[in-house]
Motif scaffolding. Sequence first.
Motif, PDB file in Angstrom:
ATOM      1  N   GLY A 190       1.177  -2.404  -6.458  1.00 20.39           N
ATOM      2  CA  GLY A 190       1.953  -2.528  -5.225  1.00 20.39           C
ATOM      3  C   GLY A 190       1.280  -3.452  -4.233  1.00 20.39           C
ATOM      4  N   SER A 191      -0.010  -3.225  -3.975  1.00 20.02           N
ATOM      5  CA  SER A 191      -0.752  -4.083  -3.045  1.00 20.02           C
ATOM      6  C   SER A 191      -0.852  -5.503  -3.584  1.00 20.02           C
ATOM      7  N   ALA A 192      -1.038  -5.627  -4.884  1.00 20.23           N
ATOM      8  CA  ALA A 192      -1.159  -6.959  -5.474  1.00 20.23           C
ATOM      9  C   ALA A 192       0.135  -7.747  -5.324  1.00 20.23           C
ATOM     10  N   PRO A 217       0.815  -1.229   0.000  1.00 17.49           N
ATOM     11  CA  PRO A 217       0.000   0.000   0.000  1.00 17.49           C
ATOM     12  C   PRO A 217       0.840   1.268   0.000  1.00 17.49           C
ATOM     13  N   ILE A 218       1.992   1.242   0.676  1.00 14.70           N
ATOM     14  CA  ILE A 218       2.865   2.430   0.696  1.00 14.70           C
ATOM     15  C   ILE A 218       3.341   2.761  -0.714  1.00 14.70           C
ATOM     16  N   ALA A 219       3.702   1.723  -1.477  1.00 10.61           N
ATOM     17  CA  ALA A 219       4.170   1.952  -2.848  1.00 10.61           C
ATOM     18  C   ALA A 219       3.054   2.441  -3.751  1.00 10.61           C
ATOM     19  N   ASP A 220       1.805   2.060  -3.470  1.00 11.14           N
ATOM     20  CA  ASP A 220       0.674   2.552  -4.260  1.00 11.14           C
ATOM     21  C   ASP A 220       0.306   3.990  -3.897  1.00 11.14           C
ATOM     22  N   ARG A 221       0.736   4.450  -2.735  1.00 10.55           N
ATOM     23  CA  ARG A 221       0.441   5.823  -2.297  1.00 10.55           C
ATOM     24  C   ARG A 221       1.565   6.789  -2.662  1.00 10.55           C
TER      25      ARG A 221
END
Length: 420
Positions: free
Chosen positions: A356-358, A83-87
């Motif tokens: 990222g989450s995936a 999630p951090i990488a998606d944000r």
Amino acid sequence: MSSVTRAAPEAPNRNLIAGRVGRAEFIVVIAALMALNAFAIDIVLPAYPELAQAFSVTDETDVAMILVTYILGFSVGQLAFGPIADRYGRRAPLFVGMVLYALAAIGVLMTADFTAVLLLRALQGVGAAATRVIALAVVRDTMKGREMASLMSLVMMVFMVVPIFAPMAGEGLLIVSGWPGIFWAMALSAIALLAWCAVRLPETLKPEYRRDLSARTIVNGFGAILRIRLVAGYCAATAFFFSALFAFLTVAQPLYVGVYGLDRTFTIAFGAVAALMAVTSMVNSRLVHKLGARRLSHGALIAFTALSGVLTLLSFGGNPPFWLFMTLMALLFPLLGLIGANLNAIAMEPLGEVAGSASAILGFLQSAVAGLIGAFIGSLFDDQVVVLAAGFTIVSGLSVLSIWWAEEGKLFRAPNAGEA
């Protein structure tokens, strides 16, 4: 429809790579990022006796906790970095993870307490989680379908070379500089790769595809991913399949050394298996354009299950001779090069917006679930090959069933528009 399941951008973000990083360099960078994890595992294996002596560990088998705590940190860390990488994009979280990886390795050199070593190894695993999650996310940001499967095959080819040389490098460093040289090698490798990525690897997540970092968004994102039948099925299939690899890694030394008496030369037999996987990964990168990821991975997985069953039958009543065992290993493990990268690519295909989450969920399942199942198979190992062979048969069979469920009973189906 949830925003999580919306289609990815119509065209991959090749322009973010083209003109700055060539295809060959891009493959090497992604492979190196993923290889940092394998490097941290395999290079330490020859140093167990020296580490036990250095940290006054009376039972040498307790040194294996250095591996266990690292894998735990690696598993949990992926759920955070996804999630951090998606944000925040790919670069900043990647750099944080690599710095943590290097500092934890250096920290081991500055303590005499074994408990502190275990904590530092867990933190190093958390740092390595960023490299694995973000490497896959960057590939999904820039590639689609067969192109993504082909590139992942080449990445896996480079990645498979690490288990060949890392134990040998570890033994060489033990001779030259003792066990501290191993941890310096890990730290310096991460620092060098960090500098390379800082200069050459661009940000691949477009601002319009960044997601909020709230608890609700994270939970909804993970839930939506697992509610997609195709993704959930292939996540399970990947976790089950990689359990076979984890089980092999768990019993490799006692199998080659204790059962077949190879002693120090076991690294050669171990490396030969990895070399075969690397070769078929290269072949897969070419075949996937013609046959598709599904046809290759489904066929190879069924063949792996059948050959595992053959090894199980041959192992009843006693261990097979070494030549027969290695012959079947030489047939089994090349199939990994046709399976792993393709299963990952199919699972990631519908998830462009939450790559990222995936990749975090995929990584968590592969390292945590596969690690636990692999460790369980390893715990049952009593110098009998039949235990490993039966484990291979069961987990690969479960992987086939997961794919059958994901594809609604239609294996080997023609590639869809997304894959084409």
